[in-house]
Design an enzyme around this catalytic site. Structure first.
Site, PDB file in Angstrom:
ATOM      1  N   GLU A   1      23.549  13.027  -5.027  1.00 54.09           N
ATOM      2  CA  GLU A   1      22.292  12.341  -5.352  1.00 54.09           C
ATOM      3  C   GLU A   1      22.055  11.241  -4.323  1.00 54.09           C
ATOM      4  OE1 GLU A   1      21.666  11.984  -9.921  1.00 54.09           O
ATOM      5  OE2 GLU A   1      23.754  11.513  -9.537  1.00 54.09           O
TER       6      GLU A   1
ATOM      7  N   HIS B   1      29.231  18.031 -16.256  1.00 52.22           N
ATOM      8  CA  HIS B   1      28.357  18.958 -15.525  1.00 52.22           C
ATOM      9  C   HIS B   1      29.142  19.821 -14.524  1.00 52.22           C
ATOM     10  CE1 HIS B   1      25.389  16.536 -17.377  1.00 52.22           C
ATOM     11  NE2 HIS B   1      25.180  15.669 -16.414  1.00 52.22           N
TER      12      HIS B   1
ATOM     13  N   LYS C   1      19.978  24.405 -17.553  1.00 54.75           N
ATOM     14  CA  LYS C   1      19.257  24.707 -16.308  1.00 54.75           C
ATOM     15  C   LYS C   1      19.276  26.212 -16.068  1.00 54.75           C
ATOM     16  CE  LYS C   1      20.260  20.313 -14.062  1.00 54.75           C
ATOM     17  NZ  LYS C   1      19.432  19.652 -13.074  1.00 54.75           N
TER      18      LYS C   1
ATOM     19  N   LYS D   1      26.129  13.385 -24.200  1.00 53.14           N
ATOM     20  CA  LYS D   1      27.272  12.953 -23.413  1.00 53.14           C
ATOM     21  C   LYS D   1      27.191  11.453 -23.172  1.00 53.14           C
ATOM     22  CE  LYS D   1      27.082  13.024 -18.883  1.00 53.14           C
ATOM     23  NZ  LYS D   1      26.193  12.039 -18.204  1.00 53.14           N
TER      24      LYS D   1
ATOM     25  N   ASP E   1      18.250  -0.988 -38.780  1.00 50.16           N
ATOM     26  CA  ASP E   1      19.561  -0.925 -38.130  1.00 50.16           C
ATOM     27  C   ASP E   1      20.389   0.184 -38.795  1.00 50.16           C
ATOM     28  OD1 ASP E   1      21.219  -3.099 -36.263  1.00 50.16           O
ATOM     29  OD2 ASP E   1      22.464  -1.743 -37.476  1.00 50.16           O
TER      30      ASP E   1
ATOM     31  N   LYS F   1      26.736   9.359  -5.760  1.00 49.72           N
ATOM     32  CA  LYS F   1      25.422   8.717  -5.695  1.00 49.72           C
ATOM     33  C   LYS F   1      25.306   8.028  -4.339  1.00 49.72           C
ATOM     34  CE  LYS F   1      24.619   8.085 -10.633  1.00 49.72           C
ATOM     35  NZ  LYS F   1      23.498   8.987 -10.867  1.00 49.72           N
TER      36      LYS F   1
ATOM     37  N   ASP G   1      31.079  10.405 -15.666  1.00 49.34           N
ATOM     38  CA  ASP G   1      29.629  10.620 -15.786  1.00 49.34           C
ATOM     39  C   ASP G   1      29.255  12.075 -15.514  1.00 49.34           C
ATOM     40  OD1 ASP G   1      26.919   9.803 -16.143  1.00 49.34           O
ATOM     41  OD2 ASP G   1      26.646   9.687 -13.972  1.00 49.34           O
TER      42      ASP G   1
HETATM   43  P1  NDP Z   1      19.415   3.255 -24.616  1.00 51.10           P
HETATM   44  O1  NDP Z   1      20.326   2.076 -24.647  1.00 51.10           O
HETATM   45  O2  NDP Z   1      18.240   3.209 -23.730  1.00 51.10           O
HETATM   46  O3  NDP Z   1      18.857   3.510 -26.102  1.00 51.10           O
HETATM   47  C1  NDP Z   1      19.664   3.341 -27.236  1.00 51.10           C
HETATM   48  C2  NDP Z   1      18.854   3.626 -28.490  1.00 51.10           C
HETATM   49  O4  NDP Z   1      19.705   3.430 -29.629  1.00 51.10           O
HETATM   50  C3  NDP Z   1      17.647   2.732 -28.676  1.00 51.10           C
HETATM   51  O5  NDP Z   1      16.605   3.499 -29.247  1.00 51.10           O
HETATM   52  C4  NDP Z   1      18.161   1.702 -29.692  1.00 51.10           C
HETATM   53  O6  NDP Z   1      17.148   1.201 -30.502  1.00 51.10           O
HETATM   54  C5  NDP Z   1      19.056   2.542 -30.556  1.00 51.10           C
HETATM   55  N1  NDP Z   1      20.067   1.713 -31.212  1.00 51.10           N
HETATM   56  C6  NDP Z   1      21.155   1.147 -30.629  1.00 51.10           C
HETATM   57  N2  NDP Z   1      21.878   0.501 -31.566  1.00 51.10           N
HETATM   58  C7  NDP Z   1      21.242   0.664 -32.755  1.00 51.10           C
HETATM   59  C8  NDP Z   1      21.503   0.235 -34.084  1.00 51.10           C
HETATM   60  N3  NDP Z   1      22.600  -0.478 -34.400  1.00 51.10           N
HETATM   61  N4  NDP Z   1      20.612   0.580 -35.050  1.00 51.10           N
HETATM   62  C9  NDP Z   1      19.514   1.292 -34.755  1.00 51.10           C
HETATM   63  N5  NDP Z   1      19.219   1.737 -33.489  1.00 51.10           N
HETATM   64  C10 NDP Z   1      20.072   1.419 -32.532  1.00 51.10           C
HETATM   65  O7  NDP Z   1      20.334   4.516 -24.347  1.00 51.10           O
HETATM   66  P2  NDP Z   1      19.950   5.870 -23.558  1.00 51.10           P
HETATM   67  O8  NDP Z   1      18.681   6.383 -24.132  1.00 51.10           O
HETATM   68  O9  NDP Z   1      20.050   5.651 -22.103  1.00 51.10           O
HETATM   69  O10 NDP Z   1      21.181   6.823 -23.926  1.00 51.10           O
HETATM   70  C11 NDP Z   1      21.296   7.424 -25.196  1.00 51.10           C
HETATM   71  C12 NDP Z   1      22.381   8.493 -25.131  1.00 51.10           C
HETATM   72  O11 NDP Z   1      22.014   9.490 -24.199  1.00 51.10           O
HETATM   73  C13 NDP Z   1      23.741   7.963 -24.665  1.00 51.10           C
HETATM   74  O12 NDP Z   1      24.742   8.712 -25.296  1.00 51.10           O
HETATM   75  C14 NDP Z   1      23.724   8.284 -23.182  1.00 51.10           C
HETATM   76  O13 NDP Z   1      25.024   8.383 -22.666  1.00 51.10           O
HETATM   77  C15 NDP Z   1      23.024   9.632 -23.218  1.00 51.10           C
HETATM   78  N6  NDP Z   1      22.423  10.005 -21.935  1.00 51.10           N
HETATM   79  C16 NDP Z   1      21.464   9.211 -21.374  1.00 51.10           C
HETATM   80  C17 NDP Z   1      20.898   9.581 -20.175  1.00 51.10           C
HETATM   81  C18 NDP Z   1      19.823   8.754 -19.547  1.00 51.10           C
HETATM   82  O14 NDP Z   1      19.373   9.132 -18.466  1.00 51.10           O
HETATM   83  N7  NDP Z   1      19.388   7.660 -20.179  1.00 51.10           N
HETATM   84  C19 NDP Z   1      21.304  10.813 -19.443  1.00 51.10           C
HETATM   85  C20 NDP Z   1      22.286  11.598 -20.159  1.00 51.10           C
HETATM   86  C21 NDP Z   1      22.814  11.180 -21.358  1.00 51.10           C
HETATM   87  P3  NDP Z   1      16.412  -0.161 -30.122  1.00 51.10           P
HETATM   88  O15 NDP Z   1      16.171  -0.152 -28.645  1.00 51.10           O
HETATM   89  O16 NDP Z   1      15.135  -0.042 -30.891  1.00 51.10           O
HETATM   90  O17 NDP Z   1      17.316  -1.246 -30.535  1.00 51.10           O
HETATM   91  C1  BG6 Z   2      23.303  12.618 -15.940  1.00 52.54           C
HETATM   92  C2  BG6 Z   2      24.092  11.491 -15.322  1.00 52.54           C
HETATM   93  O1  BG6 Z   2      24.061  13.256 -16.920  1.00 52.54           O
HETATM   94  O2  BG6 Z   2      22.963  13.551 -14.916  1.00 52.54           O
HETATM   95  C3  BG6 Z   2      23.282  10.823 -14.217  1.00 52.54           C
HETATM   96  O3  BG6 Z   2      24.382  10.532 -16.332  1.00 52.54           O
HETATM   97  C4  BG6 Z   2      22.837  11.846 -13.197  1.00 52.54           C
HETATM   98  O4  BG6 Z   2      24.063   9.818 -13.575  1.00 52.54           O
HETATM   99  C5  BG6 Z   2      22.130  13.007 -13.902  1.00 52.54           C
HETATM  100  O5  BG6 Z   2      21.931  11.206 -12.304  1.00 52.54           O
HETATM  101  C6  BG6 Z   2      21.794  14.108 -12.903  1.00 52.54           C
HETATM  102  O6  BG6 Z   2      21.049  15.100 -13.529  1.00 52.54           O
HETATM  103  P1  BG6 Z   2      20.121  16.063 -12.657  1.00 52.54           P
HETATM  104  O7  BG6 Z   2      19.578  17.033 -13.651  1.00 52.54           O
HETATM  105  O8  BG6 Z   2      19.070  15.178 -12.055  1.00 52.54           O
HETATM  106  O9  BG6 Z   2      20.995  16.676 -11.608  1.00 52.54           O
END
Ligand code: NDP
Ligand code: BG6
Length: 479
Positions: free
Chosen positions: A221, A245, A187, A153, A98, A331, A240
């Site tokens: 989208e 973007h 991009k 972000k 953690d 969306k 978002d």
């Molecule tokens: P997730 O919730 O899927 O993943 C979060 C990660 O953080 C997991 O690996 C989790 O580990 C870890 N984590 C959370 N809390 C703790 C803690 N206290 N200690 C250790 N590890 C921790 O998030 P996303 O991957 O979706 O998003 C991550 C970032 O990327 C965010 O800022 C999001 O806004 C950004 N983002 C995401 C996009 C997407 O498409 N998913 C697109 C653009 C930006 P575990 O699961 O092992 O607990």
């Molecule tokens: C991410 C947003 O940053 O961009 C999503 O969180 C969105 O909601 C995505 O779908 C779109 O990215 P792209 O590259 O597919 O246009």
């Protein structure tokens, strides 16, 4: 709310090559869908030379972690090459723990020592609420002096929280060690806006209020919130994608030419044009929500979060005063496309009056920035026959046909972070400036209007158009 000062003289744009990559959030969704596939592509191109250390809470062994990376790549990359995955897996280690636990940080520090790492990239693929804690914990084991951070972000929830987050991060890292990621900046077609505008003598002279009647940027989208309902319902379309973007794209379309090749000059021009942008006028904004959104898992049943927003922006500069800039994002819309349409003014109709036919249509420059990227010029040509009538013809370039396959945005940006190049990342003043622009829309959002999926959002979006303008549906590349 005025723009905060950034000491650009302090910002060096190129830094030493990294010798390790630390992925916070290595078990999360972003890592799975974007980061492992990008690392695979870097490995395949011979551009990855460093150990990759994941840090997350899941109770996994190193082998579980490698298996997860392998599966993520096989799921998201076509025609994977087994030897490349093996080579990437050799680089992977997991620190399991953690972030609030000191042992996690000691273990990370020891592992970096074992790799003789002096310049690590710390990639924060974690919920934004954890950014300050992770930055401070890096400082607690003195790792902040041995690397730079990449911040995902959303960078803040509004102007005040973005300022606060910047202040927290600046208390640990210098601005030139903070790489704020916006994948649109990675991009090729978005970066091409600069080349298109400033390397084509044909374009630049008409790119202003004397010749341009309006500009519209659509990011549409067809998908809904796709399993991210709980995240999305705390954010909405303005936070978002519009604040980041979309406004990054608008700044590239609207800015003045940078004074030189150094990345700082590019950021300076973006900051200036964002500063010239008026905060959103809520009477020129329409928010929508697709029917069925409230039934998505993780979404509140009475949610008034927008899945669509359209707004008319104003840029109060010598180049753009009086030109309406329309933006719309959503969306559940009719098509997936990101496109900027620059509409030029109509010519005088003298020559074409003879038989009372319709006047020539307006020239359009359509810049496709998403899938099927490219550019289409809509020009006028004579209609065959006796009259001096004209009709639209498309002069079209499809970038994939012209250039072949190009690198994915995340691959480029990860490569940049490892090389230490800030060019395609967002600077503090630019990010804060974009929050200043959207702040009124957060403070006074007005009602959210329903729309059906597979449409172009609520019909009321037309109400923000002036001068008899219309929304253009996105173009298709010539086949
Ligand atoms: P997730 O919730 O899927 O993943 C979060 C990660 O953080 C997991 O690996 C989790 O580990 C870890 N984590 C959370 N809390 C703790 C803690 N206290 N200690 C250790 N590890 C921790 O998030 P996303 O991957 O979706 O998003 C991550 C970032 O990327 C965010 O800022 C999001 O806004 C950004 N983002 C995401 C996009 C997407 O498409 N998913 C697109 C653009 C930006 P575990 O699961 O092992 O607990
Ligand atoms: C991410 C947003 O940053 O961009 C999503 O969180 C969105 O909601 C995505 O779908 C779109 O990215 P792209 O590259 O597919 O246009």
């Amino acid at each position: 709310m005025s723009a905060r000062h950034v000491d650009t003289a302090q910002i060096e744009t190129n830094q030493p090559e990294a010798d390790a990559l630390v992925l916070f959030g290595a078990t999360g969704d972003l890592a799975k869908r974007k980061l492992f596939p990008s690392l695979y592509r870097l490995e395949k191109d011979g551009a990855l030379h460093v150990p990759v250390i994941g840090v997350a809470r899941s109770d996994w062994t190193d082998d579980d972690f490698r298996m997860h990376a392998r599966e993520s790549i096989e799921q998201h990359v076509d025609d994977v090459d087994g030897a490349t995955i093996d080579a990437l897996c050799e680089r992977l280690d997991l620190v399991q723990g953690d972030y609030s636990d000191a042992a996690t940080w000691n273990e990370l520090s020891d592992l970096l020592d074992s790799h003789d790492s002096c310049v690590a990239v710390f990639y924060m693929a974690i919920p934004p609420s954890l950014f300050p804690m992770v930055a401070e914990k890096l400082q607690s084991v003195d790792l902040h002096t041995r690397g730079r951070i990449v911040v995902e972000k959303p960078f803040g929830r509004d102007y005040a929280s973005a300022v606060e987050l910047n202040e927290t991060l600046h208390s640990v890292f210098a601005e030139d060690h903070i790489f704020r990621i916006d994948h649109y900046l990675g991009k090729e077609a978005v970066e091409d806006l600069l080349v298109f505008r400033f390397a084509n003598t044909l374009i630049e002279p008409v790119w202003n209020r004397n010749y341009v009647r309006s500009v519209q940027v659509t990011m549409a989208e067809t998908i809904g919130v796709e399993g991210r309902g709980s995240f999305y319902d705390s954010v909405g379309a303005i936070r978002d994608v519009l604040q980041n973007h979309l406004l990054q794209v608008v700044s590239l379309l609207a800015m003045e030419p940078p004074a030189g090749a150094d990345a700082g000059f590019l950021q300076d021009e973006k900051a200036k044009v964002i500063a010239a942008m008026r905060p959103i006028d809520c009477t020129a904004m329409v928010r929508g929500q697709y029917v069925g959104y409230r039934d998505e898992p993780g979404v509140e049943e009475d949610s008034d979060v927008e899945t669509f927003v359209a707004a008319r922006l104003e840029i109060d500069s010598w180049r753009w005063a009086g030109v309406p800039w329309y933006v719309r994002v959503g969306k559940g819309l009719a098509e997936s496309a990101t496109e900027a349409v620059v509409e030029l003014r109509e010519p005088p109709r003298m020559l074409f009056d003879e038989a009372g036919g319709p006047p020539p249509g307006r020239n359009l420059i359509r810049l496709r920035l998403g899938k099927n990227d490219g550019v289409t010029f809509v020009l006028q040509a004579k209609t065959p026959g006796p009259q001096m009538d004209s009709e639209d013809i498309d002069v079209d370039v499809d970038f994939a046909a012209a250039f072949g396959e190009r690198q994915d945005a995340y691959q480029r940006l990860l490569g940049d972070a490892l090389r230490g190049s800030l060019r395609r990342f967002a600077r503090q003043d630019v990010v804060e400036g974009t929050w200043r622009v959207v702040q009124p829309a957060l403070d006074d959002p007005g009602p959210v209007l329903p729309y059906f999926r597979e449409t172009w959002g609520p019909a009321e979006a037309d109400s923000i158009l002036v001068n008899n303008d219309t929304w253009y549906p996105p173009s298709k590349p010539a086949s």
